[in-house]
Design an enzyme around this catalytic site. Sequence first.
Site, PDB file in Angstrom:
ATOM      1  CG  HIS A 223      45.133  14.778  30.028  1.00 47.33           C
ATOM      2  ND1 HIS A 223      45.165  14.797  28.961  1.00 47.33           N
ATOM      3  CD2 HIS A 223      46.349  15.063  30.250  1.00 47.33           C
ATOM      4  CE1 HIS A 223      46.015  15.235  28.094  1.00 47.33           C
ATOM      5  NE2 HIS A 223      47.124  15.178  29.046  1.00 47.33           N
ATOM      6  CG  HIS A 260      47.864  17.844  34.477  1.00 48.72           C
ATOM      7  ND1 HIS A 260      48.892  18.637  34.171  1.00 48.72           N
ATOM      8  CD2 HIS A 260      47.290  17.425  33.298  1.00 48.72           C
ATOM      9  CE1 HIS A 260      49.104  18.738  32.949  1.00 48.72           C
ATOM     10  NE2 HIS A 260      48.354  18.007  32.394  1.00 48.72           N
ATOM     11  CG  ASP A 311      51.503  18.792  29.729  1.00 48.76           C
ATOM     12  OD1 ASP A 311      50.798  18.028  28.665  1.00 48.76           O
ATOM     13  OD2 ASP A 311      50.696  19.118  30.371  1.00 48.76           O
TER      14      ASP A 311
END
Length: 435
Positions: A223, A260, A311
């Site tokens: 992440h 992301h 996700d």
Amino acid sequence: MNYWCEQALIGGVVHQGVRLEVSDGRFGDVTIGSPPNDATRLRGLTLPPFTNSHSHAFHRVLRGRAFQDSFWSWRREMYETAARLDPDSYYRLARAVYAEMALAGIGTVGEFHYLHHQPSGMPYQEPNAMGEALIAAAGDVGIRMTLLDTCYLHGGLGRDPEGVQVRFADASPAAWVERVAGLEATDLVKVGAALHSVRALELGEMETVAAWSEGNRSPLHAHVSEQSAENEECVAFYGASPIEVIARTGAVTERFTAIHFTQVTASDIEILQEEHGMVCLCPTTERDLADGIGPARRLVDHGVELSLGTDSHAVIDMFEEMRAAEMDERLASGRREQLSPVGLVAAATSGGGRSLGWGQSGLVAGAAADFVTVTLDGVHTAGIDDSVRALVFAARPGDVTDVVVAGRPVVVGGTLPSIPDPAGDLAHEISLLTD
Ligand SMILES: [Zn+2]
């Protein structure tokens, strides 16, 4: 087994009348312009199945439930769900979630798995009981999985894990390495690694995971820069952005995927460009959590390969992930056609395949016999001449008629023979976790 596709997407080009020979889980001859003799007919457009490059199966419980004002308050509710799962309930929940994925045309999932231990933080007697539950669930549905076993050692920069976070944390980087050694790859399972985030690991700890990934030539995910608060904390602690910190550990290579990568600078993008790292955008989650808009167009302009993931499973709909990547760019830029439809399909298929470590893909001789068929004459897509545009701009999971993985039918005629009532299973398992 032979199939005849009304239309098939091969190398980014739609061909009419394509015959696929399948044996031993792989494609034999792929013949373009062939007649439909002695083959199962597939109406609509056939292409490689979607690869869902970023999943946390248990987040499905929170769909339509967590209404607080920010990512951080959403995270508190997510932690409450995490606290209640055990290997048996996680297996049953994940099987239903992966069933929903298969019905949506997903043939491969990348499970970013960090819910490792007992509620006390002690390992289960079988230290990988939770990861094995996920592997078994995907196996029962019949889809491929890359289990990205996630190293999580701290509850924040300079902080010990607390509360439910003790379930996520291994005792040390060495304990993580020892536990992960117990996970085995199979024909349908790969084992990869993940750094949870710069909040959860210190530099030397990230180096250990990066070295493991290098030694095993495995995918490595993290992440990265989902939230501006995460960036501010990282800059205050390290004097550097999250991707700059991760790059210092040797983790950013051609096997690295930044998940992301939403709140980033030009120099952050250049780091991935130089190291040939990838990005997995999760647009439906990023909008659900008010994270911001990932820089899809800037990444493509820099030659950074994209993949897509659902996700938190705010929805499980790879058509919508593709569509959202484009539509969000339009809203942000005031300009249309920011990303090519063929490029978006590549992100949802081969980009994910590379990110998750599954070599050659596509409807070509010798590749794994994986494909999805999407009908083009339903109400969503009827009347659209361009099949790829129909897929990206109008199709929905209910338009998926067939999914085949490793030559085995997983979805047949829009149903999943292996899991007869996935909706009932989801309702039941979620009710047990939320009562
Ligand atoms: Zn995530």
